[in-house]
Design an enzyme around this catalytic site. Structure first.
Site: not given
Ligand code: DQA
Length: 151
Positions: A27, A78, A84, A91, A104, A106, A115
């Protein structure tokens, strides 16, 4: 009242309030404020007005989405781990009716199997993942194109 459509909500879900404490390999080690500062700079260059919101409460997050069309013309989302599994947030996003880009930090498609699933599939304009903070700039570019704020 201004008729310009340039307000972009930048929405962060669960665990983003402690972004600086999370795995820097995944991150980037930035705090949410630092990330939002960068996003503000990019948004300004594109003629967009960012509105920031973060919550760890699913109920609060859904409430914000229910009123999103009063607040914003488009959104970057985000939702962290909620992405997930939270059908409730999906909704609520469907109710919002605001064009949204999923972002995201990552590369969620190159991590654990769970994920790779996003409950927002089919509800968002685009999904951008694995580009770190730059992914938000890409998302803003998409929004800017949609709203016609590009010069
Ligand atoms: C995330 C990816 C998600 O899987 C994870 O739970 C996060 C961060 C990302 O920004 O890469 O909290 O959303």
């Amino acid at each position: 009242m201004s008729t310009a459509k340039n307000r972009v909500a930048v929405l962060h879900g669960v665990n983003f309030g402690v972004l600086e404490k999370r795995d820097p390999e995944l991150y980037g080690g930035l705090s949410l404020s630092e990330l939002e500062y960068r996003i503000s700079g990019w948004a300004g260059e594109m003629g967009l007005e960012p509105i920031f919101f973060q919550s760890d409460s699913e109920a609060e997050f859904c409430g914000f989405l229910h009123r999103l069309d009063d607040t914003a013309d488009a959104a970057l989302l985000n939702a962290g781990a909620w992405t997930h599994y939270s059908r409730a947030i999906a909704d609520a996003l469907a109710v919002s009716g605001v064009p949204t880009v999923e972002v995201h930090l990552s590369d969620v498609d190159d991590r654990e199997e769970w994920r790779k699933v996003s409950v927002f599939e089919g509800l968002v304009v685009e999904k951008i993942a694995g580009r770190g903070p730059e992914g938000y700039r890409d998302g803003l570019e998409v929004v800017s194109g949609l709203l016609g704020t590009k010069s």
